[in-house]
Design a protein around this motif. Structure first.
Motif, mmCIF file in Angstrom:
data_model
loop_
_atom_site.group_PDB
_atom_site.id
_atom_site.type_symbol
_atom_site.label_atom_id
_atom_site.label_comp_id
_atom_site.label_asym_id
_atom_site.label_seq_id
_atom_site.Cartn_x
_atom_site.Cartn_y
_atom_site.Cartn_z
ATOM 1 N N LEU A 99 146.507 34.331 59.623
ATOM 2 C CA LEU A 99 145.499 34.012 58.744
ATOM 3 C C LEU A 99 146.504 32.932 58.162
ATOM 4 O O LEU A 99 145.858 31.706 57.971
ATOM 5 N N LEU A 100 147.697 33.168 57.445
ATOM 6 C CA LEU A 100 149.018 32.265 56.932
ATOM 7 C C LEU A 100 149.163 31.425 57.947
ATOM 8 O O LEU A 100 148.919 29.999 56.819
ATOM 9 N N ASN A 101 148.696 30.822 58.924
ATOM 10 C CA ASN A 101 149.289 29.900 59.786
ATOM 11 C C ASN A 101 147.771 29.453 59.735
ATOM 12 O O ASN A 101 148.215 27.682 59.798
ATOM 13 N N VAL A 102 146.708 29.404 59.574
ATOM 14 C CA VAL A 102 145.238 28.990 59.314
ATOM 15 C C VAL A 102 144.845 28.604 58.184
ATOM 16 O O VAL A 102 144.451 27.177 57.898
ATOM 17 N N ALA A 103 145.299 29.343 57.110
ATOM 18 C CA ALA A 103 144.285 29.168 56.005
ATOM 19 C C ALA A 103 145.847 28.530 55.347
ATOM 20 O O ALA A 103 146.546 28.576 54.853
ATOM 21 N N SER A 104 144.936 28.231 53.842
ATOM 22 C CA SER A 104 145.231 27.366 52.087
ATOM 23 C C SER A 104 146.179 28.824 51.781
ATOM 24 O O SER A 104 147.101 28.644 51.818
ATOM 25 N N LYS A 105 145.235 30.449 51.409
ATOM 26 C CA LYS A 105 145.937 31.157 51.398
ATOM 27 C C LYS A 105 145.297 32.598 51.900
ATOM 28 O O LYS A 105 144.119 32.636 51.769
#
Ligand SMILES: C[S@@+](CC[C@H](N)C(=O)[O-])C[C@H]1O[C@@H](n2cnc3c(N)ncnc32)[C@H](O)[C@@H]1O
Length: 347
Positions: free
Chosen positions: A62-68
């Motif tokens: 998730l951290l790879n694609v999201a802002s936070k």
């Protein structure tokens, strides 16, 4: 650390799992994790809420694609491993870990939810999300397969129940895929499914306290006819009392159509039971029961079973009952979003 172990998977990547019987089962199949993230349609500007990140197998993706990512995790050992891994990947600025019970905590603002949640809190958590104060785009959830089937059930399906009815009132649920127990470490006893829940743009104008209480009555015995459910002496007494209270509490909604008979004491059907009601006389109860049956008959619901009714039919029946002064909740107030009450009802 004795309970959390690292192992190498087939691609020689380190994966994290728990070894003790009571420990959490972690989703380790990279292909499934990738599919969950891809199906969630995360934008680079999104804040993702994750419940129960465990050691971070999903969090890192998730951290790879999201802002936070904001993650609620109650297990201190998990948080330690999660923070270590996230730091190793240089993502520590993008992650907030909140070491609190996700059911009790107040959620900060988020755009969407993506989580392999602890299955034991599925009902109250789904309720908290869909009836909560936080608007969100979607919730991609890995759930126990049976629970997912209940969320996806339609009227007439054997799994169709009150949870499905209440979730369908405010959200749409889409099936994404089944996940085998072999995709977890250690392997759990149950299979899982991924679903996406999307809040509806518009929800029916119904008082939610009244709706939840109504569906609780109807789905108490979901395969019984509504006539049989509403004719039960205990139910008549309860509804008579609640309707009386709702009538006196709701001034502006003209609730006082409710007809009270004289206290003649012996009008109740002679079925051998004694009538115990502090607020309704036997005469009132008799008239009240007749009124319920009249509404059910007039709307052709007497022989219908809740397990086969869609929300439009249930909403119609509730409005007919309310119009006749029959209420299911003592405090009729303007339609409210009370996720605490709703979550409590499911915990
Ligand atoms: C089934 S594991 C999932 C771990 C991880 N998401 C994965 O896919 O591998 C569930 C996690 O939720 C955490 N948890 C359990 N109850 C919780 C609660 N009420 N609030 C927040 N976290 C919770 C557990 O400590 C555990 O780490």
């Amino acid at each position: 650390m004795t309970e959390l172990e690292t192992q190498k998977n087939t691609t020689n990547k380190t994966i994290y799992s728990c070894t003790k019987a009571k420990a959490s089962t972690l989703l380790t199949n990279q292909r499934i994790l990738d599919t969950i993230v891809r199906k969630s349609s995360i934008n680079p500007t999104d804040t993702v809420l994750e419940i129960g990140p465990g050691t971070g197998n999903l969090t890192l993706k998730l951290l790879n694609v999201a802002s936070k990512v904001v993650a609620f995790e109650i297990d201190k050992r998990m948080v330690e491993v999660l923070n270590k891994r996230v730091k190793e990947h240089g993502f520590e600025e993008k992650l907030s870990v909140i070491r609190e019970d996700a059911l009790k905590a107040e959620f900060p603002k988020f755009d969407l939810v993506v989580a392999n949640i602890p299955y034991g809190i599925s009902s109250p958590l789904v309720a908290k999300l869909v009836y909560g104060v936080n608007p969100f785009r979607s919730a991609t959830l890995l759930l126990q397969k049976e629970f997912a089937r209940r969320l996806l059930a339609k009227p007439g399906d054997s799994e169709f129940n009150r949870l499905a009815v209440n979730v369908k009132l405010v959200a749409d649920v889409e099936f994404v895929m089944n996940v085998s127990k072999r995709d977890f470490l250690p392997a759990p006893k149950v299979d899982s499914s991924v679903v996406i829940i999307r809040p509806k743009d518009q929800i029916p104008d119904v008082n939610l306290d009244e709706w939840w209480a109504f569906t609780k009555t109807c789905f108490g015995k979901k395969n019984k006819t509504l006539g049989a459910t509403f004719k039960q002496k205990k139910k008549v007494i309860e509804l008579c009392r609640l309707s009386k209270m709702a009538s006196s509490n709701g001034e502006e909604m003209n609730r006082n159509q409710y007809v009270c008979a004289d206290d003649d004491g012996d009008n109740e059907e002679s079925d051998g039971e004694e009538c115990h009601s502090s607020s309704c006389t036997d005469g009132e109860l008799l008239l009240f029961k007749e009124k319920i049956i009249e509404v059910l008959k007039a709307a052709s619901f007497e022989d219908k079973r809740p397990s086969k009714l869609c929300n439009e039919e249930l909403l119609y029946l509730l409005s007919m009952l309310n119009q006749s002064g029959i209420y299911f909740h003592e405090l009729i107030k303007p339609s409210s979003v009370d996720n605490v009450a709703f979550a409590a009802a499911y915990s």
